[in-house]
Motif scaffolding. Structure first.
Motif, short mmCIF file in Angstrom:
data_model
loop_
_atom_site.label_atom_id
_atom_site.label_comp_id
_atom_site.label_asym_id
_atom_site.label_seq_id
_atom_site.Cartn_x
_atom_site.Cartn_y
_atom_site.Cartn_z
N GLY A 196 0.72 -1.31 0.01
CA GLY A 196 0.00 0.22 -0.07
C GLY A 196 0.92 1.49 -0.01
O GLY A 196 0.25 2.47 -0.06
N LYS A 197 2.20 1.08 -0.01
CA LYS A 197 3.09 2.25 -0.18
C LYS A 197 2.97 2.88 -1.44
O LYS A 197 3.16 2.05 -2.59
CB LYS A 197 4.37 1.84 0.35
N VAL A 198 3.01 4.31 -1.64
CA VAL A 198 3.00 4.97 -2.89
C VAL A 198 4.54 4.85 -3.41
O VAL A 198 5.30 5.28 -2.85
CB VAL A 198 2.61 6.38 -2.88
N THR A 199 4.35 4.29 -4.79
CA THR A 199 5.76 4.04 -5.30
C THR A 199 5.78 5.02 -6.62
O THR A 199 7.09 5.50 -6.55
CB THR A 199 5.93 2.63 -6.11
N LYS A 200 4.76 5.63 -7.33
CA LYS A 200 5.20 6.31 -8.23
C LYS A 200 3.94 7.14 -8.50
O LYS A 200 2.73 6.73 -8.40
CB LYS A 200 5.33 5.52 -9.72
N ILE A 201 3.99 8.55 -8.51
CA ILE A 201 2.78 9.41 -9.02
C ILE A 201 3.12 9.97 -10.61
O ILE A 201 4.21 10.59 -10.67
CB ILE A 201 2.46 10.45 -7.93
N THR A 202 2.27 9.67 -11.54
CA THR A 202 2.15 10.25 -12.70
C THR A 202 1.25 11.22 -12.90
O THR A 202 -0.18 10.85 -12.78
CB THR A 202 2.08 9.09 -13.65
N ARG A 203 1.36 12.31 -13.49
CA ARG A 203 0.65 13.56 -13.67
C ARG A 203 0.74 13.90 -15.30
O ARG A 203 1.73 13.92 -15.91
CB ARG A 203 0.76 14.79 -13.02
N THR A 204 -0.56 14.14 -15.66
CA THR A 204 -0.60 14.63 -17.11
C THR A 204 -1.28 15.91 -17.34
O THR A 204 -2.47 16.15 -16.62
CB THR A 204 -1.65 13.48 -18.02
N HIS A 205 -0.63 16.99 -17.96
CA HIS A 205 -0.98 18.29 -18.05
C HIS A 205 -1.18 18.49 -19.57
O HIS A 205 -0.65 18.09 -20.48
CB HIS A 205 0.16 19.03 -17.44
N CYS A 206 -2.31 19.17 -19.72
CA CYS A 206 -2.79 19.80 -21.03
C CYS A 206 -2.46 20.99 -21.42
O CYS A 206 -2.60 21.77 -20.37
CB CYS A 206 -4.35 19.57 -21.26
N LEU A 207 -1.89 21.47 -22.56
CA LEU A 207 -1.45 22.53 -22.90
C LEU A 207 -2.63 23.30 -23.60
O LEU A 207 -3.14 22.76 -24.66
CB LEU A 207 -0.24 22.61 -23.79
#
Length: 61
Positions: free
Chosen positions: A48-59
């Motif tokens: 349950g430990k967070v290993t990766k956070i991925t964000r997507t941003h729109c231009l």
């Protein structure tokens, strides 16, 4: 006199056809692009430990 009316109608029909063709061409061009959605994905391991956070941003264009 009749010939002038026929030419005018033909010019109007051709103008409408050209406008319709350009609109269809431009609409088809935009349809190929995927829609961008802003997103946040959190990946966790087995404990349950967070290993990766991925964000997507729109231009904005």
């Amino acid at each position: 006199m009749r010939r002038v009316n026929r030419k005018t109608r033909l010019a109007i029909i051709l103008a409408i056809a050209v406008v319709a063709a350009v609109v269809a061409w431009r609409t088809n061009e935009r349809a190929g692009r995927p829609v961008c959605t802003e997103d946040r994905v959190v990946e966790k391991d087995g404990s349950g430990k967070v290993t990766k956070i991925t964000r997507t941003h729109c231009l904005s264009e």
